[in-house]
Design an enzyme around this catalytic site. Structure first.
Site, PDB file in Angstrom:
ATOM      1  N   LYS A  47      23.728  -0.458  10.912  1.00  0.00           N
ATOM      2  CA  LYS A  47      23.125  -0.425   9.578  1.00  0.00           C
ATOM      3  C   LYS A  47      21.790  -1.144   9.676  1.00  0.00           C
ATOM      4  CE  LYS A  47      23.879   0.903   5.327  1.00  0.00           C
ATOM      5  NZ  LYS A  47      24.567   2.127   4.884  1.00  0.00           N
ATOM      6  N   ASP A  87      19.633   5.902   3.112  1.00  0.00           N
ATOM      7  CA  ASP A  87      20.564   5.141   2.278  1.00  0.00           C
ATOM      8  C   ASP A  87      19.765   4.837   1.011  1.00  0.00           C
ATOM      9  OD1 ASP A  87      23.332   3.640   2.620  1.00  0.00           O
ATOM     10  OD2 ASP A  87      22.040   2.149   1.725  1.00  0.00           O
TER      11      ASP A  87
END
Lengths: 367, 60
Positions: A47, A87
């Site tokens: 991430k 995202d």
């Protein structure tokens, strides 16, 4: 954050938001490892992101930011190493700019990012994937309880891609969608539910940056209830698709009292630990995010396959394969929680993904 | 309630897998502990110029 690459290249979204911190990235990266393992695809977990609010900046500023980000990131990524996706704050426009810089710096056209515009090797169906997959998962959960989604009342929280496409799939499957929401409150639709045309209007408006509360002002078919969440609305199926810890214990009790059968998480960890316990206790069946929202990363996995093979997929192929993957995830959860009539999906998802990661970690040697 | 999102996520995983019988090789390889820490955390600063030609240094 490169978390674990035991089963494939690091893979997770890039988040550009003003308040992101290391704790949030650690949590998201860990969840991503297990989620990716659960898909059955060769995807590790990671991430990343930056403290940057995309919507506060002009087009050219965002472009320069993306380019400057890639100038640094270029030495850490690569199609076999670390493959980010979009995202919060990073949509296909930003992915396109990031990818353009990568291609310019390296002279290579490979799948080192997913969620790309289709012109750059992106795959059709990626935008819908998470929301569509979440509803598919909820349908499988309902079937296990001898129920069908057709005609059921569904509440959805959030107003991003996950929420909008979860709502779309729910409508397509014959459900009545009663809500969407954002950080300011809840948009409530009548008992008949949101129509496809109304949803398209909302999609168009939010894509242009209009917020739900402003959108609701001159329309009679929805009411914006400021300061509320959707969880006080009676429903059969609840789909939290907004953000972490948006559904707490009192919400879980409200859902149970209102007769909610199934909760499927489109967001990552939207239910607090106390809410998870309350749902378990009161018999609301919970499909955790790492299982129910894995459709997005699964389609990212398809995009990687498409880029590696140079063989484009059609939207139809993508959506069919997405449903198969969601069904497989559901099956894994059921198997790893004792094959019961009312499976403990939280347990099943954690155990199944831990098995896959564990076997790979053992196979690489314990270090 | 725990204020760390990471701790919340890790605790859920630990609670679920601790009560399950995994092969002994999992324990030898210390799989759960391996998942407690990321392989690596990469930090860099994004330096970019806004529309007024002002330089920004955004930590990433």
């Amino acid at each position: 954050m490169q978390y674990c690459n035991a089963i494939g290249p690091y893979k997770g979204g890039l988040r550009f938001a003003p308040n992101v911190c290391e704790d949030e990235f650690l949590f998201l990266a860990l969840e991503q490892c297990l989620k990716n393992a659960l898909t059955g695809l060769p995807l590790g977990g990671g991430k990343g992101g930056a403290r940057f609010r995309t919507s506060d900046h002009s087009r050219h500023e965002v472009l320069r930011f993306c380019q400057a980000f890639m100038d640094e990131y270029v030495r850490h990524g690569g199609a076999d190493v670390d493959v980010p996706a979009g995202d919060i704050g990073v949509g296909s426009r930003e992915i396109g700019w990031l990818y353009g810089r990568w291609a310019k710096l390296t002279g290579r056209h490979v799948g080192m990012l997913t969620g790309k515009p289709e012109e750059l090797g992106g795959i059709p169906g990626r935008v819908e994937a998470t929301g569509y997959g979440t509803v598919r998962f909820a349908m499988r959960m309902l079937e296990r309880l001898d129920r069908q989604i057709d005609g059921l009342r569904v509440t959805v929280s959030g107003a991003g891609n996950v929420a909008l496409y979860a709502a779309e799939r729910a409508i397509l499957e014959g459900a009545r969608v009663l809500s969407l929401s954002n950080s300011k409150g809840t948009a409530r639709f009548g008992d008949g539910g949101l129509t496809r045309e109304q949803l398209d209007e909302i999609k168009e408006a939010t894509a242009e940056g209009t917020r739900l509360e402003a959108f609701a002002q001159d329309r009679s078919w929805l009411e914006f209830a400021e300061g509320t969440t959707p969880w006080s609305i009676e429903c059969d199926v609840a789909l939290p698709c907004a953000t972490q810890n948006e559904l707490d214990e009192p919400d879980a009790r409200l859902l149970a009292a209102g007769g909610t059968v199934v909760v499927a998480e489109g967001a990552n960890m939207p239910s607090t630990a106390a809410a998870v316990a309350a749902m378990k206790e009161s018999g609301v069946v919970l499909g955790p995010g790492k299982a129910a929202n894995a459709g997005g990363v699964a389609v990212s996995g398809f995009e990687m396959i498409q880029n590696a093979t140079r063989d484009p997929w059609t939207r139809k192929e993508v959506l069919e394969r997405l449903d198969e993957v969601m069904d497989e995830i559901h099956e894994r959860c059921v198997q790893h929680s004792g094959n019961g009539k009312r499976p403990d999906y939280v347990r099943g998802a954690n155990v199944a993904s831990f098995y896959r990661l564990g076997r790979a970690i053992v196979a690489t040697g314990p270090n | 309630m725990s204020h760390s999102l990471f701790q919340q996520a890790f605790d859920e995983i630990r609670t679920q897998v601790e009560s399950e019988d995994f092969p002994a090789s999992f324990e030898r390889a210390d799989v759960l502990e391996r998942l407690r820490h990321p392989d690596r955390v990469i930090r860099f600063t994004v330096r970019w110029i806004d529309d007024e030609k002002k330089v920004h240094h955004t930590p990433a």
